[in-house]
Scaffold this motif. Structure first.
Motif, PDB file in Angstrom:
ATOM      1  N   ALA A 209       1.165 -20.189  95.069  1.00 28.13           N
ATOM      2  CA  ALA A 209       2.091 -20.042  96.188  1.00 28.13           C
ATOM      3  C   ALA A 209       1.744 -20.999  97.320  1.00 28.13           C
ATOM      4  O   ALA A 209       2.629 -21.620  97.928  1.00 28.13           O
ATOM      5  CB  ALA A 209       2.070 -18.601  96.688  1.00 28.13           C
ATOM      6  N   LEU A 210       0.467 -21.159  97.615  1.00 26.27           N
ATOM      7  CA  LEU A 210       0.050 -21.987  98.744  1.00 26.27           C
ATOM      8  C   LEU A 210       0.306 -23.470  98.510  1.00 26.27           C
ATOM      9  O   LEU A 210       0.573 -24.218  99.453  1.00 26.27           O
ATOM     10  CB  LEU A 210      -1.436 -21.758  99.040  1.00 26.27           C
ATOM     11  CG  LEU A 210      -1.791 -20.386  99.619  1.00 26.27           C
ATOM     12  CD1 LEU A 210      -3.302 -20.255  99.779  1.00 26.27           C
ATOM     13  CD2 LEU A 210      -1.094 -20.153 100.953  1.00 26.27           C
ATOM     14  N   HIS A 232       9.341 -35.551  95.848  1.00 29.16           N
ATOM     15  CA  HIS A 232       8.452 -34.535  96.419  1.00 29.16           C
ATOM     16  C   HIS A 232       8.921 -34.107  97.816  1.00 29.16           C
ATOM     17  O   HIS A 232       8.205 -33.373  98.508  1.00 29.16           O
ATOM     18  CB  HIS A 232       7.023 -35.072  96.526  1.00 29.16           C
ATOM     19  CG  HIS A 232       6.296 -35.100  95.211  1.00 29.16           C
ATOM     20  ND1 HIS A 232       5.844 -33.957  94.584  1.00 29.16           N
ATOM     21  CD2 HIS A 232       5.942 -36.138  94.406  1.00 29.16           C
ATOM     22  CE1 HIS A 232       5.235 -34.276  93.457  1.00 29.16           C
ATOM     23  NE2 HIS A 232       5.281 -35.585  93.320  1.00 29.16           N
ATOM     24  N   ALA A 233      10.114 -34.557  98.216  1.00 32.51           N
ATOM     25  CA  ALA A 233      10.572 -34.311  99.585  1.00 32.51           C
ATOM     26  C   ALA A 233      10.692 -32.819  99.882  1.00 32.51           C
ATOM     27  O   ALA A 233      10.255 -32.348 100.942  1.00 32.51           O
ATOM     28  CB  ALA A 233      11.912 -35.006  99.813  1.00 32.51           C
ATOM     29  N   ARG A 234      11.261 -32.049  98.963  1.00 33.71           N
ATOM     30  CA  ARG A 234      11.436 -30.622  99.225  1.00 33.71           C
ATOM     31  C   ARG A 234      10.087 -29.906  99.302  1.00 33.71           C
ATOM     32  O   ARG A 234       9.881 -29.032 100.145  1.00 33.71           O
ATOM     33  CB  ARG A 234      12.315 -29.985  98.149  1.00 33.71           C
ATOM     34  CG  ARG A 234      13.769 -30.421  98.208  1.00 33.71           C
ATOM     35  CD  ARG A 234      14.635 -29.689  97.197  1.00 33.71           C
ATOM     36  NE  ARG A 234      14.685 -28.262  97.475  1.00 33.71           N
ATOM     37  CZ  ARG A 234      14.273 -27.320  96.629  1.00 33.71           C
ATOM     38  NH1 ARG A 234      13.766 -27.662  95.446  1.00 33.71           N
ATOM     39  NH2 ARG A 234      14.359 -26.055  96.948  1.00 33.71           N
ATOM     40  N   ARG A 235       9.178 -30.289  98.435  1.00 30.76           N
ATOM     41  CA  ARG A 235       7.858 -29.667  98.455  1.00 30.76           C
ATOM     42  C   ARG A 235       7.143 -29.957  99.767  1.00 30.76           C
ATOM     43  O   ARG A 235       6.545 -29.061 100.381  1.00 30.76           O
ATOM     44  CB  ARG A 235       7.043 -30.193  97.274  1.00 30.76           C
ATOM     45  CG  ARG A 235       5.744 -29.450  97.010  1.00 30.76           C
ATOM     46  CD  ARG A 235       5.027 -30.040  95.813  1.00 30.76           C
ATOM     47  NE  ARG A 235       3.908 -29.218  95.364  1.00 30.76           N
ATOM     48  CZ  ARG A 235       3.111 -29.552  94.357  1.00 30.76           C
ATOM     49  NH1 ARG A 235       3.329 -30.669  93.684  1.00 30.76           N
ATOM     50  NH2 ARG A 235       2.118 -28.752  94.007  1.00 30.76           N
ATOM     51  N   ARG A 236       7.198 -31.188 100.239  1.00 26.97           N
ATOM     52  CA  ARG A 236       6.531 -31.559 101.482  1.00 26.97           C
ATOM     53  C   ARG A 236       7.172 -30.878 102.685  1.00 26.97           C
ATOM     54  O   ARG A 236       6.463 -30.420 103.604  1.00 26.97           O
ATOM     55  CB  ARG A 236       6.556 -33.075 101.637  1.00 26.97           C
ATOM     56  CG  ARG A 236       5.647 -33.794 100.638  1.00 26.97           C
ATOM     57  CD  ARG A 236       5.943 -35.274 100.558  1.00 26.97           C
ATOM     58  NE  ARG A 236       5.069 -35.936  99.585  1.00 26.97           N
ATOM     59  CZ  ARG A 236       5.332 -37.105  99.021  1.00 26.97           C
ATOM     60  NH1 ARG A 236       6.477 -37.742  99.324  1.00 26.97           N
ATOM     61  NH2 ARG A 236       4.495 -37.634  98.152  1.00 26.97           N
ATOM     62  N   PHE A 242       6.123 -24.020 106.196  1.00 24.44           N
ATOM     63  CA  PHE A 242       5.282 -22.838 106.014  1.00 24.44           C
ATOM     64  C   PHE A 242       4.013 -22.911 106.860  1.00 24.44           C
ATOM     65  O   PHE A 242       3.682 -21.977 107.608  1.00 24.44           O
ATOM     66  CB  PHE A 242       4.912 -22.673 104.547  1.00 24.44           C
ATOM     67  CG  PHE A 242       3.907 -21.565 104.302  1.00 24.44           C
ATOM     68  CD1 PHE A 242       4.291 -20.237 104.390  1.00 24.44           C
ATOM     69  CD2 PHE A 242       2.588 -21.870 104.002  1.00 24.44           C
ATOM     70  CE1 PHE A 242       3.363 -19.220 104.180  1.00 24.44           C
ATOM     71  CE2 PHE A 242       1.656 -20.855 103.789  1.00 24.44           C
ATOM     72  CZ  PHE A 242       2.053 -19.523 103.883  1.00 24.44           C
ATOM     73  N   TYR A 243       3.311 -24.036 106.763  1.00 21.28           N
ATOM     74  CA  TYR A 243       2.053 -24.134 107.487  1.00 21.28           C
ATOM     75  C   TYR A 243       2.290 -24.287 108.993  1.00 21.28           C
ATOM     76  O   TYR A 243       1.459 -23.859 109.803  1.00 21.28           O
ATOM     77  CB  TYR A 243       1.204 -25.264 106.928  1.00 21.28           C
ATOM     78  CG  TYR A 243       0.643 -24.921 105.569  1.00 21.28           C
ATOM     79  CD1 TYR A 243      -0.352 -23.954 105.445  1.00 21.28           C
ATOM     80  CD2 TYR A 243       1.135 -25.502 104.403  1.00 21.28           C
ATOM     81  CE1 TYR A 243      -0.858 -23.599 104.201  1.00 21.28           C
ATOM     82  CE2 TYR A 243       0.641 -25.153 103.157  1.00 21.28           C
ATOM     83  CZ  TYR A 243      -0.351 -24.195 103.060  1.00 21.28           C
ATOM     84  OH  TYR A 243      -0.839 -23.836 101.822  1.00 21.28           O
ATOM     85  N   HIS A 363      12.507 -14.341 100.648  1.00 17.00           N
ATOM     86  CA  HIS A 363      12.289 -14.967  99.341  1.00 17.00           C
ATOM     87  C   HIS A 363      10.830 -15.341  99.126  1.00 17.00           C
ATOM     88  O   HIS A 363      10.321 -15.280  98.011  1.00 17.00           O
ATOM     89  CB  HIS A 363      13.193 -16.189  99.168  1.00 17.00           C
ATOM     90  CG  HIS A 363      12.634 -17.467  99.729  1.00 17.00           C
ATOM     91  ND1 HIS A 363      12.548 -17.711 101.075  1.00 17.00           N
ATOM     92  CD2 HIS A 363      12.143 -18.575  99.117  1.00 17.00           C
ATOM     93  CE1 HIS A 363      12.027 -18.919 101.280  1.00 17.00           C
ATOM     94  NE2 HIS A 363      11.774 -19.457 100.115  1.00 17.00           N
ATOM     95  N   GLY A 364      10.122 -15.709 100.202  1.00 14.52           N
ATOM     96  CA  GLY A 364       8.716 -16.044 100.042  1.00 14.52           C
ATOM     97  C   GLY A 364       7.872 -14.835  99.674  1.00 14.52           C
ATOM     98  O   GLY A 364       6.951 -14.933  98.853  1.00 14.52           O
ATOM     99  N   ILE A 365       8.185 -13.679 100.255  1.00 18.22           N
ATOM    100  CA  ILE A 365       7.437 -12.458  99.971  1.00 18.22           C
ATOM    101  C   ILE A 365       7.686 -12.006  98.531  1.00 18.22           C
ATOM    102  O   ILE A 365       6.744 -11.676  97.788  1.00 18.22           O
ATOM    103  CB  ILE A 365       7.839 -11.343 100.950  1.00 18.22           C
ATOM    104  CG1 ILE A 365       7.770 -11.839 102.404  1.00 18.22           C
ATOM    105  CG2 ILE A 365       6.970 -10.114 100.746  1.00 18.22           C
ATOM    106  CD1 ILE A 365       6.397 -12.236 102.858  1.00 18.22           C
TER     107      ILE A 365
END
Length: 389
Positions: A209-210, A232-236, A242-243, A363-365
Motif C-alpha cells: 500500500a505504501l 508512472h505519472a499516476r503513481r507519482r 498521500f504523503y 477507497h484507500g481504507i
C-alpha cells in the motif's frame, strides 16, 4: 474460442443466483469468469492471482476483488476481449462500479450510503464555500469589514471554538469509516476461513500500500492513462498526494502535542517542526492533487466509471483547496488578508472531513483491507488447484 465459451458457461452456472442479474456484481462475475479461462493477465496485479482461487464469484468475492483493483488500466489495454470485441471485457470499469457499491453497502449509518451517489464536484465546492462564507460572516460580526491584523489564528477564532467545530466532525468520520471497513473485512473472508492475520501478511500488505505496488502495471513500467503508453505519472501523483496529506496530518498532531503537553500555543515560525511538516506537506499535496486532476480529465474513455467522475474530482478539489489555501494563509500571516484566507482554509478542511465517510477517501481504507485479506489468503493452499500466487 469455443473452449473459452464453454468454460465461461460452466463458471456462470456455478455462480447462478449468487448475484443479482444485471447488477455491477454480476458484470464483475462475468468478466472474471472470462479472465479465469484466459489467464493472460495473471501476473499484472493481485486481482488475478486472487481470481484463480475461485470458480464462482458471489457478491462478497466481487466486492473483495473490486477493492484489490488499483485501476491501473494495464489489463484493459492488454485484453484481446476488450471492446469492441463481443465479450466487451472491461475489468477497470466493472471493478470501479462495484467499488462504489461496496462503500455504499457498508456505510454507517445506512442512510449515508446514498450520499455516495450525490457527492460530486459541485457539492464539494459549494460546501467548502458555504462553510467559508459562514465563518467570514462571523468575522464581519466580530470585527467589521476591516478587522485588525492578527498575530495568531486564535485572535480570530478561539482555540476552544475550533476544537468544538472540528473534533465532532473528525470523530464521526473516523467512526463511520471504521465501522464500514469492519463490515467489509468480515464479508471478504478468505477461501479457507479461520486463518489469523500474521505479522508477515500485515507487513506485506502495508508495504504494497505504501509504495503502490500495483500501480506499476505488473511489469514495473507504470500504468496507462490516456493511451497505450506506460507511465508512472499516476503513481507519482498518488505518492505526492498521500504523503503530503500525511505530513499535514503530522503537523497538526505535533502542534496539538505542543499546545496541550508543552504549553506552546500557535503560531509557530520556521524552522519549527509543525511549520516544516505543514509547509512541505502542503506543497506536496498541492502538486499531487493538481497532477491527479489533470490526469483524471485526460484518462482513456474506457477507464473507470464516468458516473463517478464528479465524486473523484470533488475529493481532489477539496484536497487541492485545503493545500493551496493553507499555503496562502501561511504566506499572509499578519496581513489584512489573513482572516479571510483563514475562513476559506477552515471551510475547505471542514468540508473535506465532513465528506470523508461518503467520498473517495474511503477507497484507500478499503483497498488496504483488501490487500490484507489477499496477503492472508495467498498463504493458504489454493482450493481450486489452478494458478499460483
Amino acid at each position: 474460442m469455443l473452449e473459452l465459451q464453454r468454460l465461461t458457461r460452466e463458471a456462470s452456472a456455478l455462480a447462478d443466483g449468487a448475484v443479482s442479474t444485471g447488477s455491477p456484481e454480476a458484470e464483475v462475475a462475468r468478466v472474471m469468469q472470462i479472465c479465469n479461462a484466459c489467464r493472460y493477465c495473471e501476473g499484472f496485479c493481485a486481482v488475478f492471482p486472487a481470481m484463480t482461487r475461485r470458480l464462482a464469484f458471489g457478491e462478497a468475492d466481487a466486492h473483495y476483488l473490486a477493492n484489490l483493483c488499483h485501476h491501473c488500466g494495464a489489463c484493459l489495454h492488454a485484453c484481446q476481449y476488450a471492446p469492441p470485441h463481443d465479450f466487451a471485457v472491461n475489468v477497470p470499469r466493472a471493478m470501479a462500479q462495484v467499488r462504489q457499491r461496496t462503500y455504499a453497502q457498508h456505510a454507517w449509518p445506512a442512510a449515508l450510503g446514498r450520499a455516495y451517489e450525490r457527492n460530486g464536484l459541485v457539492l464539494a465546492v459549494a460546501l467548502a464555500l458555504g462553510l467559508a462564507l459562514f465563518l467570514a460572516l462571523a468575522v464581519l460580526l466580530k470585527g467589521g469589514m476591516h478587522p485588525a491584523p492578527a498575530a495568531s489564528f486564535y485572535d480570530i477564532f478561539p482555540h476552544h471554538l475550533l476544537v468544538g467545530l472540528f473534533a465532532p466532525v473528525f470523530g464521526f468520520a473516523a467512526l463511520s469509516l471504521g465501522i464500514g471497513v469492519r463490515r467489509f473485512w468480515r464479508q471478504a473472508t478468505p477461501v479457507s476461513s479461520g486463518q489469523p492475520l500474521s505479522a508477515a501478511a500485515a507487513g506485506e500488505a502495508t508495504s504494497q500500500a505504501l509504495v503502490l505496488r500495483y500501480l506499476d502495471g505488473g511489469h514495473g513500467e507504470g500504468c496507462h492513462n490516456d493511451d497505450d503508453a506506460w507511465t508512472h505519472a499516476r503513481r507519482r501523483c498518488h505518492h505526492l498526494t498521500f504523503y503530503g496529506f500525511m505530513l499535514c496530518f503530522a503537523a497538526t498532531a505535533v502542534a496539538t502535542l505542543y499546545h496541550y503537553l508543552l504549553g506552546w500555543p500557535a503560531p509557530y515560525a520556521l524552522p519549527s517542526l509543525p511549520k516544516l511538516l505543514g509547509v512541505s506537506g502542503g506543497i506536496s499535496l498541492a502538486l499531487g492533487t493538481a497532477g491527479l486532476g489533470w490526469l483524471h480529465l485526460r484518462r482513456h474513455p474506457l477507464h473507470g466509471d464516468p458516473a463517478q467522475r464528479p465524486m473523484d474530482l470533488g475529493f481532489v478539489a477539496l484536497l487541492f483547496g485545503t493545500a493551496v489555501s493553507g499555503l496562502a494563509l501561511w504566506a499572509a500571516t499578519g496581513s489584512s488578508a489573513m482572516p479571510w484566507l483563514l475562513c476559506l482554509h477552515l471551510g475547505c478542511v471542514m468540508a473535506l472531513f465532513a465528506t470523508l465517510p461518503c467520498g473517495k477517501f474511503a477507497h484507500g481504507i478499503y483497498r488496504l483491507a483488501a490487500l490484507l485479506r489477499h496477503a492472508v489468503e495467498k498463504r493458504q493452499p489454493n482450493p481450486v488447484g489452478l494458478g499460483a500466487d
